[in-house]
Write a protein that holds these residues in place. Structure first.
Motif, PDB file in Angstrom:
ATOM      1  N   ARG A  69     -11.169  12.493   9.730  1.00 23.28           N
ATOM      2  CA  ARG A  69     -11.597  11.715   8.568  1.00 23.28           C
ATOM      3  C   ARG A  69     -11.779  10.228   8.880  1.00 23.28           C
ATOM      4  O   ARG A  69     -11.813   9.403   7.960  1.00 23.28           O
ATOM      5  N   PRO A 123     -13.232  -0.311  10.039  1.00 23.84           N
ATOM      6  CA  PRO A 123     -14.386   0.218   9.316  1.00 23.84           C
ATOM      7  C   PRO A 123     -15.667   0.183  10.132  1.00 23.84           C
ATOM      8  O   PRO A 123     -16.446   1.138  10.121  1.00 23.84           O
ATOM      9  N   VAL A 124     -15.869  -0.895  10.868  1.00 22.71           N
ATOM     10  CA  VAL A 124     -17.125  -1.060  11.609  1.00 22.71           C
ATOM     11  C   VAL A 124     -17.327   0.067  12.614  1.00 22.71           C
ATOM     12  O   VAL A 124     -18.396   0.658  12.700  1.00 22.71           O
ATOM     13  N   PHE A 144      -2.969   1.337   1.133  1.00 18.50           N
ATOM     14  CA  PHE A 144      -3.579   2.428   0.366  1.00 18.50           C
ATOM     15  C   PHE A 144      -3.822   3.629   1.285  1.00 18.50           C
ATOM     16  O   PHE A 144      -3.493   4.767   0.939  1.00 18.50           O
ATOM     17  N   GLU A 196     -14.561   8.546   6.931  1.00 23.42           N
ATOM     18  CA  GLU A 196     -14.225   8.370   5.513  1.00 23.42           C
ATOM     19  C   GLU A 196     -13.230   7.234   5.322  1.00 23.42           C
ATOM     20  O   GLU A 196     -13.316   6.470   4.360  1.00 23.42           O
ATOM     21  N   ILE A 208     -17.428   3.794  10.596  1.00 26.17           N
ATOM     22  CA  ILE A 208     -18.557   4.162   9.732  1.00 26.17           C
ATOM     23  C   ILE A 208     -19.716   4.717  10.545  1.00 26.17           C
ATOM     24  O   ILE A 208     -20.389   5.650  10.143  1.00 26.17           O
ATOM     25  N   ILE A 230     -15.123   4.130   5.449  1.00 18.47           N
ATOM     26  CA  ILE A 230     -15.841   3.855   4.187  1.00 18.47           C
ATOM     27  C   ILE A 230     -14.872   3.283   3.154  1.00 18.47           C
ATOM     28  O   ILE A 230     -15.151   2.293   2.477  1.00 18.47           O
ATOM     29  N   MET A 231     -13.710   3.933   3.047  1.00 16.12           N
ATOM     30  CA  MET A 231     -12.708   3.462   2.065  1.00 16.12           C
ATOM     31  C   MET A 231     -12.336   2.014   2.345  1.00 16.12           C
ATOM     32  O   MET A 231     -12.244   1.197   1.422  1.00 16.12           O
ATOM     33  N   ARG A 232     -12.107   1.728   3.624  1.00 20.44           N
ATOM     34  CA  ARG A 232     -11.727   0.348   3.984  1.00 20.44           C
ATOM     35  C   ARG A 232     -12.861  -0.618   3.649  1.00 20.44           C
ATOM     36  O   ARG A 232     -12.640  -1.714   3.143  1.00 20.44           O
ATOM     37  N   ALA A 233     -14.110  -0.191   3.898  1.00 20.09           N
ATOM     38  CA  ALA A 233     -15.259  -1.052   3.597  1.00 20.09           C
ATOM     39  C   ALA A 233     -15.383  -1.283   2.100  1.00 20.09           C
ATOM     40  O   ALA A 233     -15.805  -2.358   1.654  1.00 20.09           O
ATOM     41  N   MET A 234     -15.001  -0.294   1.304  1.00 20.38           N
ATOM     42  CA  MET A 234     -15.102  -0.409  -0.159  1.00 20.38           C
ATOM     43  C   MET A 234     -13.935  -1.183  -0.761  1.00 20.38           C
ATOM     44  O   MET A 234     -13.851  -1.311  -1.978  1.00 20.38           O
ATOM     45  N   GLY A 235     -13.020  -1.632   0.086  1.00 17.77           N
ATOM     46  CA  GLY A 235     -11.937  -2.475  -0.428  1.00 17.77           C
ATOM     47  C   GLY A 235     -10.577  -1.811  -0.473  1.00 17.77           C
ATOM     48  O   GLY A 235      -9.642  -2.341  -1.081  1.00 17.77           O
ATOM     49  N   ALA A 236     -10.449  -0.639   0.151  1.00 18.12           N
ATOM     50  CA  ALA A 236      -9.130   0.005   0.206  1.00 18.12           C
ATOM     51  C   ALA A 236      -8.294  -0.678   1.293  1.00 18.12           C
ATOM     52  O   ALA A 236      -8.747  -0.800   2.434  1.00 18.12           O
ATOM     53  N   GLY A 237      -7.106  -1.108   0.936  1.00 18.66           N
ATOM     54  CA  GLY A 237      -6.235  -1.800   1.893  1.00 18.66           C
ATOM     55  C   GLY A 237      -5.552  -0.821   2.834  1.00 18.66           C
ATOM     56  O   GLY A 237      -5.609   0.393   2.645  1.00 18.66           O
ATOM     57  N   ARG A 238      -4.908  -1.382   3.850  1.00 21.26           N
ATOM     58  CA  ARG A 238      -4.209  -0.519   4.814  1.00 21.26           C
ATOM     59  C   ARG A 238      -3.083   0.262   4.142  1.00 21.26           C
ATOM     60  O   ARG A 238      -2.829   1.423   4.467  1.00 21.26           O
TER      61      ARG A 238
END
Lengths: 401, 225
Positions: A301, A395-396, A317, A304, A399, A307-315
């Motif tokens: 995953r 994220p980079v 989370f 995914e 993704i 993506i979550m990290r890029a959308m603003g999910a913190g570590r």
């Protein structure tokens, strides 16, 4: 964190086959844990009930007073005091203590006794016996005399005696016959055999005789008091604490059954240690299984997570998502394993009905709550490494994968 | 128009020593609020690297980057994560939706991460965005059941969920047929006009670039036009 829990649940339900396999693996580990707990616990109960179930759990015996040493004022005198075998110490105030001891929590039964050595004579035959005088009505307080009777009954009225089968056979005695008992004090009484018991213990069946307390009082010339008080407890493991409590309360020398049973205790401890090892290995297996499955999930995953990290999910989370998965797997596997363990133990006889030749499983010692708790904790600990690995995903790089 | 962001003397080098690759070489760029700009340039020119830096997904080796008055170079991981969630939306070439979630759940994700749950207001906005993207009948569809164009429109809706000031789109139409590409670009243009959201769209397609108000050309790690 409610939302992270939703994602964790979704990840688990998204791949039902893998989750089911993982939960099954955990459940098997928990099943083994519970099975071992019930087996080791049941085995300990079985051994204890067979070895110390019919003996006194706490015993109070009168202490011998050493003869006073008289020293001449004109010089030293060496006195050698030899204890006579017929000399008996007595608990003269036993009647005072009995109600107090009976009121101690955990005490199931109390039996004041007069014990001593004697000889049984029938015709030309003579046998040495250990005579125990017990109060009528308390015949089965310590040894389950009623349960072991094979002939007659365990009634200990005046002029009656109950013997073991081996002894009765040796003297060719049958119920209703009269025999002579001579105590070590030299007192002789004619007693009628009212019952024969068979405990399966040769020492007991071949050398013990039970009479009423009043008969023993006559035989051992003890107009008052008793020689010992035997106490039966509801919980064997409480013997040390109860003995200490009685000592503190009465000042009498109360001795628990564990004194002098070091070898048995060592054997039981060794058995318990074996159980701990097996249960620990079961837990380690669970932890490794959960950790490896979640670690694989982390790698699978990675995009995914990116993506979550890029959308603003913190570590934090991301960590919570994976730790929650571990906890849920542990909980589901723990509950399933505990339920399976309980169902599997149901056909085994209860602890009071253990029989020779069957596994002495004790369903009440399955440690179900402990198994579930340790499994959840183990699964959470197992998920920390994968969760930290997931939180480190950049994220980079993720993704684009 | 006021400056939404400004980067100066931006350098980005991957690796060290003999294997070091210098991707950005002192790039300067100023993006005004409400702009819809195309980022053009050949492969390897540094377009994607610039987008990841502007998206706070990676930090430059050196240079300055200020957005909405915030020094993005000095900010820590937590600050950047929160800033990204509140002010920046992403549309990737390969949509990059969460495969085990429905279209609505994907769109609501940025809000749910911030709020800790899917609020009724967020779900209402998510439905509204999907309806505007022409996906009213696909709201509760698992994303695996959507076509490529539909997935990309879900990705655009997700990028707009938290009403960000800036949306960075890396080849958003690169994986779509012409009709789907135009549909997505129409939607982006409409949102830019209606909500004043700034778009920076990386593309190789001159027709897509022609739909933007401004074309920024990157070559050899600097803005060349």
């Amino acid at each position: 964190m409610l939302y992270a829990l939703k994602i964790a649940t979704r990840y688990l339900t998204a791949n039902k086959a893998q989750t089911a396999l993982l939960v099954t693996g955990v459940a098997v580990g928990v099943f083994i844990f519970i099975f071992m707990s019930a087996l080791i616990g049941g085995l300990a109960e079985f051994i204890l009930s067979r070895t110390v179930g019919d003996i006194s759990h706490v015993t109070i015996e009168a202490e011998f007073d050493d003869p006073p040493l008289l020293i001449s004022p004109r010089g030293h005198v060496l006195v050698v005091a030899e204890r006579g075998r017929t000399r008996t110490a007595t608990l003269t105030e036993a009647a005072t203590w009995l109600p107090l001891i009976e009121a101690v929590p955990g005490v199931k039964a109390v039996s004041p006794q007069i014990t001593g050595a004697g000889f049984l004579t029938r015709g030309a035959q003579v046998a040495q016996v250990s005579v125990t005088g017990v109060e009528p009505g308390r015949e089965s307080a310590i040894l389950d005399l009623d349960g072991y009777m094979v002939e007659g009954e365990a009634r200990l009225g005046s002029g009656l005696i109950v013997l073991g089968r081996e002894l009765a056979d040796d003297l060719a005695l049958t119920i209703g016959q009269t025999l002579r008992v001579q105590s070590a004090n030299g007192v002789t009484a004619a007693l009628t055999l009212s019952g024969i018991f068979d405990t399966g213990n040769g020492g007991m069946d071949g050398a013990r005789a039970f009479t009423s307390l009043s008969t023993a009082r006559t035989l051992f010339a003890m107009p008052q008091g008793v020689t010992r008080i035997e106490i039966k407890l509801g919980e064997l493991n409480a013997a040390d604490a109860t003995a200490q409590r009685i000592r503190a309360m009465t000042g009498l020398d109360a001795v628990p059954w564990t004194d002098g049973a070091e070898q048995l205790m060592e054997a039981l401890n060794a058995q318990a240690q074996t159980g701990y090892f097996l249960k620990t290995f079961a837990l380690i297996t669970i932890v490794i299984g959960v950790a490896s499955a979640l670690l694989l999930s982390t790698y699978r995953r990675r995009p995914e997570i990116g993506i979550m990290r890029a959308m603003g999910a913190g570590r934090r989370f991301v960590i919570f998502v994976f730790v929650a998965q571990g906890a849920l797997i542990g909980l589901m596997g723990g509950v399933t394993g505990a339920a399976l363990g309980y169902v599997a133990l149901l056909p085994f006889p209860s602890r009071d009905a253990f029989e020779a030749g069957t596994l002495p499983m004790d369903i009440t010692q399955g440690s179900y709550g402990l198994a579930i708790t340790l499994t959840v904790i183990g699964a959470i600990l197992a998920s920390i490494l994968p969760a930290r690995s997931a939180a480190r995903v950049e994220p980079v790089t993720a993704i684009g994968q | 128009m006021s400056a939404l962001l400004e980067v100066r003397d931006l350098f980005k080098t991957y690796g060290t020593g003999d294997t070091a690759t210098r991707v950005l070489r002192g790039l300067n760029l100023r993006l005004e609020a409400g702009e819809m700009a195309a980022l053009l340039g050949p492969s390897g020119s540094g377009k994607s690297t610039l987008l990841t830096i502007l998206g706070t997904l990676t930090k430059p080796t050196s240079g300055s980057f200020v957005m909405l008055g915030n020094d993005m170079i000095a900010a820590g991981d937590k600050e950047l994560t929160d800033f990204r969630n509140a002010h920046i939306g992403f549309v990737f070439q390969f949509h990059n939706l969460l495969p085990d979630f429905t279209a609505l759940e994907n769109v609501v994700f940025p809000s749910a991460v911030r709020e800790g749950r899917e609020t009724p207001a967020a779900r209402a906005r998510g439905r509204d965005l999907l309806t505007r993207m022409g996906l009213a009948d696909r709201i509760n569809f698992p994303t695996a059941n959507l076509s490529g164009g539909q997935k990309q429109r879900v990705a655009v809706a997700r990028a707009l969920m938290n009403s960000p000031e800036l949306v960075l789109a890396d080849e958003p139409t690169g994986n779509l047929d012409r009709a789907s590409a135009m549909q997505v670009m129409d939607l982006i243009g409409q949102i830019n006009r209606d909500e004043g959201t700034t778009f920076l769209i990386s593309t190789h397609d001159d027709k897509i670039a022609g739909l933007c108000q401004r074309q920024i050309v990157v070559g050899d790690g600097v803005v060349t036009g």
